[in-house]
Design a protein around this motif. Structure first.
Motif, PDB file in Angstrom:
ATOM      1  N   ILE B  61       0.564  -1.254   0.414  1.00 62.33           N
ATOM      2  CA  ILE B  61      -0.149   0.341  -0.002  1.00 62.33           C
ATOM      3  C   ILE B  61       1.241   1.495  -0.275  1.00 62.33           C
ATOM      4  O   ILE B  61       0.507   2.048  -0.893  1.00 62.33           O
ATOM      5  CB  ILE B  61      -1.201  -0.319   1.133  1.00 62.33           C
ATOM      6  N   TYR B  64       2.297   1.641  -3.799  1.00 59.10           N
ATOM      7  CA  TYR B  64       1.002   2.791  -4.232  1.00 59.10           C
ATOM      8  C   TYR B  64       1.262   3.940  -4.011  1.00 59.10           C
ATOM      9  O   TYR B  64       0.906   4.720  -4.798  1.00 59.10           O
ATOM     10  CB  TYR B  64       0.046   1.370  -3.898  1.00 59.10           C
ATOM     11  N   TRP B  67       3.413   5.603  -5.978  1.00 59.77           N
ATOM     12  CA  TRP B  67       3.206   5.300  -6.901  1.00 59.77           C
ATOM     13  C   TRP B  67       2.105   6.312  -7.683  1.00 59.77           C
ATOM     14  O   TRP B  67       1.848   7.111  -8.850  1.00 59.77           O
ATOM     15  CB  TRP B  67       3.041   4.202  -7.466  1.00 59.77           C
ATOM     16  N   THR B  77       3.596   4.534 -15.201  1.00 56.25           N
ATOM     17  CA  THR B  77       4.031   3.380 -15.258  1.00 56.25           C
ATOM     18  C   THR B  77       3.400   2.094 -14.606  1.00 56.25           C
ATOM     19  O   THR B  77       2.410   2.442 -14.305  1.00 56.25           O
ATOM     20  CB  THR B  77       5.324   3.518 -14.359  1.00 56.25           C
ATOM     21  N   GLU B  78       3.762   1.126 -14.732  1.00 57.19           N
ATOM     22  CA  GLU B  78       2.954  -0.202 -14.334  1.00 57.19           C
ATOM     23  C   GLU B  78       2.838  -0.470 -12.999  1.00 57.19           C
ATOM     24  O   GLU B  78       4.574  -0.114 -12.339  1.00 57.19           O
ATOM     25  CB  GLU B  78       3.164  -1.200 -15.126  1.00 57.19           C
ATOM     26  N   PHE B  79       1.465  -0.373 -12.495  1.00 59.96           N
ATOM     27  CA  PHE B  79       2.320  -1.112 -10.995  1.00 59.96           C
ATOM     28  C   PHE B  79       1.696  -2.491 -10.081  1.00 59.96           C
ATOM     29  O   PHE B  79       0.759  -2.832 -11.243  1.00 59.96           O
ATOM     30  CB  PHE B  79       1.253  -0.046  -9.813  1.00 59.96           C
ATOM     31  N   HIS B  80       3.251  -3.002 -10.352  1.00 61.54           N
ATOM     32  CA  HIS B  80       2.774  -4.623 -10.410  1.00 61.54           C
ATOM     33  C   HIS B  80       2.064  -4.608  -9.381  1.00 61.54           C
ATOM     34  O   HIS B  80       3.177  -4.719  -7.802  1.00 61.54           O
ATOM     35  CB  HIS B  80       4.218  -5.259 -10.720  1.00 61.54           C
ATOM     36  N   ILE B  81       1.650  -6.050  -9.568  1.00 56.25           N
ATOM     37  CA  ILE B  81       0.410  -6.848  -7.884  1.00 56.25           C
ATOM     38  C   ILE B  81       1.058  -8.020  -8.208  1.00 56.25           C
ATOM     39  O   ILE B  81       0.711  -8.232  -9.359  1.00 56.25           O
ATOM     40  CB  ILE B  81      -0.725  -6.352  -8.287  1.00 56.25           C
TER      41      ILE B  81
END
Lengths: 733, 98
Positions: B61, B64, B67, B77-81
């Motif tokens: 979190i 996040y 980000w 950009t991508e937020f990787h999960i």
């Protein structure tokens, strides 16, 4: 959370029902209820936001939303009831203070409660269409505190009392007022309007009704307006300090209605201080105030304008019909100009240059200037006076200013052709006697007339100037050719005037002295030699002469006289005494002219180059005239004016009038023909309207006259009446 | 009210994350908490305990939060999960109103 990667993924429903502690909901609610109490008691620092939030979150999640919501309502209501009691018990001034403090506390608490119950607001409230927590809090406050029976009227009365106090000059706590009013506004505009604004407006109306009645009984108009203005500004200021901006329009309307609209006629007509007096005394400030205040009210400006108009008309009418004024045309026009200046200034200083007021002013002037049929003549005389002597030593700009003002009056004239007629006469006199002060000013005025009325109007006037110029050249040419043979004799200056351009005057013959008639003959033959086919006739009645005379003790004077006077005086070169009969015989000047001429030579003190026997004021046919040897004057040059009637006498006036009427006939006929030529068929009323429109720039034709012209045209077979409809005319090509 | 520039978030198993206030404001929950007018315990200390959120999730979190601020300022950009975190993360997101 966004940006999750897609994947075949399924959330399975719980296979077994989640068993909760049945007491769970109650327990959780207890915690929250306790928290709400603590918040109201200012003990929040011991509470964990996260914990409360989590509890509320879980309650909603476990479908106890309804319980949570209704619990909140009950708890908050009970708190507000307590608050209401404590506010109620506050005495006197403390009442508003207490209310304000409690409101601030409630507001803060409400925000905190909303924050911890945020999850409910987000999910439970929208799905069940309930009122969000914050609004709920406001509504509960409204219902339990503001609308509590013991508070509602008390609050209203307190507020109104405070405003009343402020109106009577006391200082009140505006900050507190602002907070309380703000609270009412926060509770919704309907609360503000119903619990405060409406009564406020009613009370204000009463207050101002009474006050304006008092003021109007004891104040004059100017003071009253000052007071009204101050009250109005006070109310506007009040609104800006602690009321809703939307109230401004409403409260100013109330003040306007009670203080201005209801008393308008009385204010305007107030004895000794009303509008008329303000106008008379040039009270720009008061007038400006009246304008600004009355502008706010329906019909306000119309009232002001009407009174002003009728006042201008009244005074103007008195001015133009006053028999005393009519005696001095220059003064008369000067008064008109002063009057115009006065109102122009009032309109620009006090009435914001309002176009409608300017129009009213113009129409009023147009109205009363034309009441006096001699206005065109007087205006022309005024110009004459200015161009003869008035403009000496005045800068060019000032000349322009005067001329522009005159043009302004000219614009008001309906009978512009009458003005033209007089102007022509006066201009002719000016030009021939060489009395014009400034050629530039003359021309500038002609240009102005031209722009105003077109080429036709001024073509003859311009012709007069051209004649003057060519005459100068002719005389130069004459002397260049004959100068040598003329030698020492008198100098002749001739102005050759084109018939038609100049105002016609009957040529009055007279016997010129021998030296002169010889010279005149020479000029005639010279002129006719260069311009064949023309005719010259001598207008001796319009000429002037400079003659040198020697009196006793060798005193020499140059006498500036008219041609007739010159003829008379020349007779005394050979003798010292002549009888009236002899003079009449020798000069053949018609009797009235001769009498006038002799009168000015013998009866005017300081200019009496002749002596008359017996001495009397009037010339008799049996009088004798002697050369006045003892004549003396301080000046070398002596101007002997003929007793000229500057202003027209009654019969002359009639005559001019008649000439004007005569001149109008062909103009009307031309207009009728022009119109009929393009329209072919037209009924009577329309012709009249069209003709009036076409000729408006020159004069206002009389419908009866137009009818006569039409009949005359029918007689001459330009037009015919329609066979069926007698009101219809046809154009005959 | 002086605001410290950082807040401390504590997970269910006691790990402490110290993050910028501004980053924390991404969560509506934290924003309300931190700006609430009446001083709650958390508002005063700047310490928030999450007894129901594990360290792994809280870390994610916090990542996040940062980000998201970058993303909002234009850095896409991508937020990787990780898939296995998805469910828990969603629940936490709902809770935090993020």
């Amino acid at each position: 959370m966004s940006n999750q990667r897609r994947k075949p993924f399924q959330i399975e429903a719980f296979k077994h029902k989640v068993v909760l502690d049945p007491k769970y909901a109650d327990k959780t609610w207890m915690i929250l209820e306790h928290a709400i109490h603590e918040i109201y008691n200012h003990n929040a620092s011991g509470l964990s936001f996260e914990e409360l939030y989590r509890n509320a979150y879980n309650m909603v999640l476990h479908k106890y939303g309804e319980k949570l919501y209704s619990g909140l309502v009950t708890t908050m209501t009970s708190h507000l009831k307590e608050i209401s009691k404590s506010v109620e018990s506050a005495q006197g001034d403390a009442f508003l203070e207490e209310l304000n403090r409690k409101w601030a506390e409630h507001n803060k608490a409400l925000q905190m409660i909303r924050d911890i119950l945020m999850y409910m607001d987000r999910t439970f409230v929208p799905s069940t269409h309930k009122i969000p927590v914050y609004d709920l809090g406001l509504n509960l406050w409204r219902d339990n505190v503001i609308h509590a029976s013991s508070i509602q009227t008390r609050l209203l009365n307190t507020l109104l009392d405070l405003i009343q106090k402020e109106r009577t000059g006391e200082v009140i706590n505006r900050g507190l007022m602002r907070n309380i009013i703000k609270m009412l506004m926060d509770l919704g505009s309907s609360v503000y309007q119903e619990d405060f604004e409406r009564s406020f407006l009613d009370v204000s109306a009463n207050f101002y009704r009474v006050e304006s009645q008092q003021f109007i009984e004891c104040c004059d108009c100017g003071d009253y307006l000052k007071k009204a203005e101050r009250r109005l500004n006070e109310e506007i200021e009040r609104v800006s300090h602690y009321l809703d901006v939307k109230s401004e329009v409403k409260i100013t309307k109330v003040v306007e209605k009670e203080m201005i609209a209801n008393h308008m006629p009385r204010l305007v007509h107030m004895e000794n201080s009303g509008l008329v007096n303000m106008l008379l005394d040039d009270k720009y400030e008061d007038l400006g105030r009246m304008y600004n205040l009355f502008r706010r009210v329906d019909n306000g400006l119309i009232t002001v304008r009407d009174v002003m108009t009728s006042h201008i008309r009244e005074t103007g009418k008195q001015l133009v019909t006053d028999p005393e004024r009519v005696k001095d045309p220059v003064e008369f026009v000067q008064r008109l100009l002063d009057e115009k200046d006065k109102y122009d200034k009032i309109i620009s200083l006090a009435f914001n240059n309002d176009k409608t007021f300017q129009n009213a002013l113009n129409s009023s002037f147009e109205y009363f200037i034309n009441l006096n049929a001699r206005s065109p003549e007087f205006i022309s005389l005024f110009v004459d006076d200015k161009l003869r002597k008035g403009l000496k030593g005045v800068s060019e700009e000032d000349v322009e200013v005067v001329l522009d003002k005159v043009m302004m009056l000219f614009r008001y004239l309906q009978e512009k052709d009458v003005f033209e007629k007089y102007y022509k006469q006066h201009l002719a006199k000016r030009l021939l006697s060489g009395k014009t002060v400034s050629d530039d000013a003359e021309r500038s005025l002609i240009v102005k007339l031209k722009t105003e009325c077109g080429y036709q109007f001024t073509s003859k006037l311009e012709g007069m100037f051209t004649d003057m110029k060519t005459s100068q050249d002719t005389i130069q040419g004459f002397y260049a050719n004959h100068g040598a043979e003329l030698g020492e004799g008198p100098t002749l200056v001739v102005q050759v005037l084109t018939t038609g351009s100049w105002p016609t005057q009957p040529s009055i013959p007279c016997n010129l002295p021998a030296e002169l008639s010889l010279l005149c003959e020479k000029f005639r033959s010279y002129y006719l030699g260069t311009h064949t086919g023309r005719r010259l006739s001598w207008q001796t009645n319009m000429g002037t002469a400079d003659i040198k005379a020697t009196f006793s003790k060798g005193q020499k004077h140059e006498l500036n006289v008219s041609t007739f006077q010159m003829c008379v005086l020349m007779l005394f070169n050979n003798t010292d005494r002549l009888s009236y009969r002899e003079i009449e015989q020798a000069t053949e000047i018609p009797a009235p002219e001769l009498k006038r001429c002799l009168q000015s030579l013998a009866c005017v003190k300081g200019k009496n180059v002749l002596r008359k026997e017996p001495m009397s004021k009037d010339i008799g046919e049996n009088d004798d005239f002697l050369f006045n040897d003892k004549f003396s004057s301080k000046f070398y040059k002596v101007k002997i004016g003929t007793v000229v009637a500057q202003k027209e006498s009654e019969p002359e006036k009639q005559e001019t009038r008649q000439r004007v009427e005569e001149d109008r006939k062909p103009q009307i006929e031309a207009a009728v023909v022009r119109i009929m030529k393009s329209r072919k068929v037209l009924d009577h009323n329309n012709i009249i309207a069209e003709v009036t429109k076409q000729l408006q720039s020159r004069f206002l034709p009389n419908p009866v006259e137009i009818k006569k012209r039409i009949e005359s045209l029918i007689e001459r077979e330009f037009l015919e009446r329609d066979g069926v409809d007698r009101k219809l005319y046809r154009y005959l090509a | 009210m002086e605001k410290e520039e950082t807040v401390k978030l504590i997970s269910s198993d006691g790990f402490e994350f110290i993050i910028d206030r501004k980053a924390a404001m991404v969560s509506q929950f934290l924003r309300n908490m931190l700006t609430s007018p009446g001083g709650f315990a958390e508002t005063e200390n700047g310490i928030v305990r999450f007894p129901e959120i594990s360290t792994t999730i809280l870390e994610k979190i916090c990542q996040y939060f940062y980000w998201s601020r970058q993303y909002a300022s234009g850095k896409e950009t991508e937020f990787h999960i990780e898939p296995e975190l998805t469910l828990e993360l969603m629940m936490a997101a709902n809770y935090l109103h993020t």
